[in-house]
Design an enzyme around this catalytic site. Structure first.
Site, mmCIF file in Angstrom:
data_model
loop_
_atom_site.group_PDB
_atom_site.id
_atom_site.type_symbol
_atom_site.label_atom_id
_atom_site.label_comp_id
_atom_site.label_asym_id
_atom_site.label_seq_id
_atom_site.Cartn_x
_atom_site.Cartn_y
_atom_site.Cartn_z
ATOM 1 N N GLY A 124 0.859 -1.181 0.000
ATOM 2 C CA GLY A 124 0.000 0.000 0.000
ATOM 3 C C GLY A 124 0.887 1.219 0.000
ATOM 4 O O GLY A 124 1.850 1.292 -0.769
ATOM 5 N N SER A 155 5.848 -5.454 -1.124
ATOM 6 C CA SER A 155 5.760 -4.053 -1.516
ATOM 7 C C SER A 155 6.153 -3.150 -0.339
ATOM 8 O O SER A 155 7.284 -3.220 0.122
ATOM 9 C CB SER A 155 4.354 -3.765 -2.045
ATOM 10 O OG SER A 155 4.265 -2.502 -2.638
ATOM 11 N N ALA A 156 5.253 -2.341 0.184
ATOM 12 C CA ALA A 156 5.580 -1.472 1.323
ATOM 13 C C ALA A 156 6.074 -2.285 2.515
ATOM 14 O O ALA A 156 6.971 -1.854 3.250
ATOM 15 C CB ALA A 156 4.354 -0.654 1.725
ATOM 16 N N HIS A 209 9.026 -3.435 -6.673
ATOM 17 C CA HIS A 209 8.340 -3.063 -7.925
ATOM 18 C C HIS A 209 9.312 -2.435 -8.923
ATOM 19 O O HIS A 209 8.913 -1.606 -9.742
ATOM 20 C CB HIS A 209 7.206 -2.056 -7.681
ATOM 21 C CG HIS A 209 6.079 -2.541 -6.826
ATOM 22 N ND1 HIS A 209 5.097 -3.385 -7.292
ATOM 23 C CD2 HIS A 209 5.775 -2.290 -5.530
ATOM 24 C CE1 HIS A 209 4.232 -3.626 -6.312
ATOM 25 N NE2 HIS A 209 4.622 -2.973 -5.237
ATOM 26 N N GLU A 260 8.925 -7.172 -9.864
ATOM 27 C CA GLU A 260 7.702 -7.852 -9.446
ATOM 28 C C GLU A 260 7.815 -9.346 -9.728
ATOM 29 O O GLU A 260 8.285 -9.754 -10.789
ATOM 30 C CB GLU A 260 6.500 -7.253 -10.175
ATOM 31 C CG GLU A 260 6.214 -5.827 -9.765
ATOM 32 C CD GLU A 260 4.953 -5.259 -10.382
ATOM 33 O OE1 GLU A 260 4.417 -5.888 -11.302
ATOM 34 O OE2 GLU A 260 4.516 -4.178 -9.930
#
Length: 236
Positions: free
Chosen positions: A91, A123-124, A160, A195
């Site tokens: 997020g 991700s985050a 990413h 990714e």
């Protein structure tokens, strides 16, 4: 910080290509959890996605495990200290770190994971495993009290990662942005992972997992890293 007991899986993303949510990651997640089937999920990176909905989304994607959201616990610190495994979703990285500070759980997570509790982020949730969040791709929509993150790695992460440049796009590329960081911080490498790939920190070793190469940015240099490559030098 010593990395003796750390067992940390840092996924670049929750999706690969057009696959369903966490499909590519599920085998890595389940292998990383070993026999553990109860996880504490930290949904703080969710902004437009409500935290209850976020927990449900992860629970549906991982039917083999029981997912508890930290936001439902009366005492977030106690929830961390009693967790069998800690999972942190993607997020907005700034909101994630802001909430970790506001709920005073950052140090509890550091200590819990240093003692061997499995940690999984995507991700985050991976970005915060580095020294700081200064190489996130996200907009600073909220100001955390510090950019200092969990520090499982003494370097930086860029999940990413892509070197795609859209036609007629005149803004800075990802490489441009990462070179800006390394120009000002020449002694701090950035591990950039595409990714579908992940970094695995376990048993004193750091390895790139998945089928895609990544890159290390350091000073003015960009060096390719390959799947299964030993990256343990970046723990020092």
């Amino acid at each position: 910080m010593t990395h003796s007991a750390h067992h940390v899986l840092m996924l670049s993303s929750s999706r690969m290509g057009n696959e369903a949510y966490l499909t590519h990651a599920r085998p890595m997640i389940l292998a990383h959890l070993r026999d553990c089937r109860d996880v504490l999920f930290i949904p703080y990176a969710g902004v437009t996605l409500g935290w209850d909905d976020y927990v449900n989304k992860v629970q549906q994607a991982l039917p083999e495990v029981r997912v508890q959201g930290i936001h439902t616990a009366a005492d977030p610190v106690e929830a961390v200290t009693s967790a069998s495994a800690i999972v942190v979703g993607g997020g907005n990285t700034f909101n994630l770190l802001h909430q970790l500070y506001e709920n005073a759980v950052l140090q509890a997570i550091r200590e819990k994971v240093a003692a061997g509790t499995p940690y999984i982020g995507w991700s985050a949730g991976s970005n915060i495993c580095g020294q700081s969040i200064r190489t996130t791709n996200d907009m600073p929509i909220v100001e955390p009290r510090s950019f200092a993150a969990l520090g499982f790695l003494p370097c930086q992460l860029n999940p990413h990662y892509t070197d795609y440049q859209p036609p007629n796009h005149n803004g800075e590329t990802r490489d441009d942005r990462l070179y800006e960081f390394t120009a000002l911080n020449p002694s701090t490498p950035v591990l950039a992972i595409r990714e579908g790939s992940a970094l695995l920190l376990s048993e004193h070793r750091l390895i790139l997992k998945g089928s895609l190469s990544g890159f290390v940015f350091s000073g003015a240099q960009k060096q390719a890293i390959e799947p299964e490559q030993d990256l343990t030098e970046y723990l020092n």
